[in-house]
Design a protein around this motif. Sequence first.
Motif, short mmCIF file in Angstrom:
data_model
loop_
_atom_site.label_atom_id
_atom_site.label_comp_id
_atom_site.label_asym_id
_atom_site.label_seq_id
_atom_site.Cartn_x
_atom_site.Cartn_y
_atom_site.Cartn_z
N LYS A 91 0.83 -1.21 0.00
CA LYS A 91 0.00 0.00 0.00
C LYS A 91 0.87 1.26 0.00
CE LYS A 91 -3.93 -2.20 2.33
NZ LYS A 91 -4.96 -2.08 3.36
N PRO A 92 1.67 1.45 -1.04
CA PRO A 92 2.61 2.58 -1.07
C PRO A 92 1.91 3.93 -1.02
CG PRO A 92 2.47 1.56 -3.23
CD PRO A 92 1.76 0.64 -2.28
N PHE A 119 1.82 4.01 -7.04
CA PHE A 119 2.51 2.92 -7.72
C PHE A 119 2.80 3.23 -9.19
CE2 PHE A 119 2.28 -0.81 -10.48
CZ PHE A 119 3.49 -1.39 -10.13
N PRO A 120 1.83 3.71 -9.99
CA PRO A 120 2.15 4.01 -11.39
C PRO A 120 3.33 4.97 -11.55
CG PRO A 120 -0.21 4.07 -11.05
CD PRO A 120 0.40 3.96 -9.70
N ARG A 121 3.37 6.00 -10.72
CA ARG A 121 4.46 6.96 -10.85
C ARG A 121 5.78 6.37 -10.37
NH1 ARG A 121 4.57 13.34 -8.87
NH2 ARG A 121 6.62 13.82 -9.76
N ALA A 136 3.08 -4.28 -3.32
CA ALA A 136 1.70 -4.73 -3.29
C ALA A 136 0.86 -3.47 -3.12
CB ALA A 136 1.46 -5.69 -2.13
N TYR A 137 -0.07 -3.24 -4.06
CA TYR A 137 -0.80 -1.98 -4.03
C TYR A 137 -2.28 -2.20 -4.29
CZ TYR A 137 -0.93 -2.13 -9.16
OH TYR A 137 -1.16 -2.50 -10.46
N MET A 138 -3.09 -1.22 -3.91
CA MET A 138 -4.53 -1.27 -4.14
C MET A 138 -4.85 -0.50 -5.43
SD MET A 138 -5.24 -3.10 -1.59
CE MET A 138 -7.02 -3.19 -1.87
N LYS A 139 -5.58 -1.13 -6.31
CA LYS A 139 -5.85 -0.54 -7.62
C LYS A 139 -6.73 0.70 -7.53
CE LYS A 139 -5.33 -4.81 -10.30
NZ LYS A 139 -6.00 -5.75 -11.24
N HIS A 140 -7.54 0.80 -6.49
CA HIS A 140 -8.44 1.95 -6.34
C HIS A 140 -8.11 2.72 -5.06
CE1 HIS A 140 -10.53 -1.41 -8.43
NE2 HIS A 140 -10.71 -0.46 -9.34
#
Length: 531
Positions: free
Chosen positions: A399-400, A474-476, A462-466
């Motif tokens: 969860k960054p 995460f994308p950045r 590990a990240y949450m898409k929403h």
Amino acid sequence: MDEVKLKITKVFHIGRRPFHSEVLNDNFQYKWVPSDYDFVADQLLLKVLKDGELNPKMLRAVFIFSEDAKLLHGQDDLLIKFPAHQIICEKNTDLTTETQRILDLKGATIFDFKEEAALFQFINEQFTNRQEGYKSSPDYLEIHKSFQGEVVKQGEVFTELTGEFGEDFKQSLTWKMTSNVMKGERFEIYPEFEIVSGDIELLFKLVLIESGGREISKQYEVTGEEIKKNKGIVIQGDSRHSVLGTTLYVKGNGKLRIGQFHIRRALAKGNVMIPGGRRIIDHQGMNQELFYYFNAGDLKPPLSIYFSGYRSAEGFEGRNMMTRMKSPFMLIGDPRLLGGCFYLGNPELEQRLVDVILATLDRLGFKKSDLILSGLSMGTYSSLYYASSLEPHAIVVGKPVTNIGTIVLNERVIRPNVFPAGYDMLYNVMGELSVAAAEEIDRKFWEKFKKGNYSHTTFAFAYMKHDDYDVNAFPRLFETIKEKDPKTKVLYKGLVGRHNDNSDGIINWFLKQYLNILVNDFGREPIVMDF
């Protein structure tokens, strides 16, 4: 604090004769075994070892080694298996250089065993199965009617008083929240404060009143200078349960800031929260702190750093988890504000945190390539923020979070009242609440992160898409890492949901990647995390 029955802590004494342990309180169970006791041959009776390793049920046990204990003489491989900060050795024991090094890294306490009562009193004060501490925020301050100056409250960060306090000490404010003190317990009181200007002097008065009564049983008076020098006020509970009341007396003229008011179980020898717990104090501001705890584990690479997430309770997070991994590790906690401040501060505080990690690597004889940074939620920010200074072998996060300012700006309209603590964090770091400050704190993170050399670093996300806190984190991160070096290894998994959804899924993947790195990159034995 409510009285809670603690689990019994086992105290094993290895020596030529048993000690008189009457001083030891009811939370401990003393067991003497002879100096030449063979822990390896006997793994069934005392159950200290299990399959050649320390029994997980003994992670909080205390071990007393007299000078003739066989474990201190030629059994270094076995000595390493015993728990850090829970070893007490007899003073003036003749040890080899390597045995002394192991004991130093394990945080062993050296004690004069001629003072048996003092030894067991030390154990009473030092060892506990749980962390114990909380804080009273500026919301609980009551300004005395005699103060006629200006009062400004800056959220949960501080309350500021400006004006004339008088030539003599006068009652200026009181903490409305009283605290229960269990009989015989020792607590440390640590108030955050700063004299911004003027000739102000402070005197803290604390009283213990017997529960249900009105008589003062104990009273303490400590100046502000004494608190800064000694790091806190230690109070000793009475023979009965008591209530603690605290009042601040001030004299002089100027500007004063009062922040959080911390109440913790006091340990011996300056330890904080748990045996081996230490603090870094920001002397430039209100004496705010960061915590750290080092456990040498089996002394083999890597050194794993775990940053606690946002937590209102005082103390460390992840000790059992990291202990089960067996390798050396460090826990880092942020007790500021209501639940932390993302481990950010002035340049001196941030550099001191980096220096502590580098010094620990040096103590172990490790390199930066033997380092793992890790954390969940708030702990991900610090793992990534300090990566440029530490250039670790791996960064494992769940969860960054990277854009504190964006989170604060979203709080007003996009997702109101989800994380109002962000306002206090922004003000605490930047000194103001504004769009410019929010944009600057985000810029601060990305400028620092981009300076790092990650060509030899493995990232596991590990990240949450929403994610409703920081959806672009995460994308950045992925884009930035690949722009710097397309060959950098990035492992990732996205789960459906918002920031606080499916924590179990995040933690499971987090642990899986952690253990894979330990096994595949450092040649360690596979571990089953059976909590």
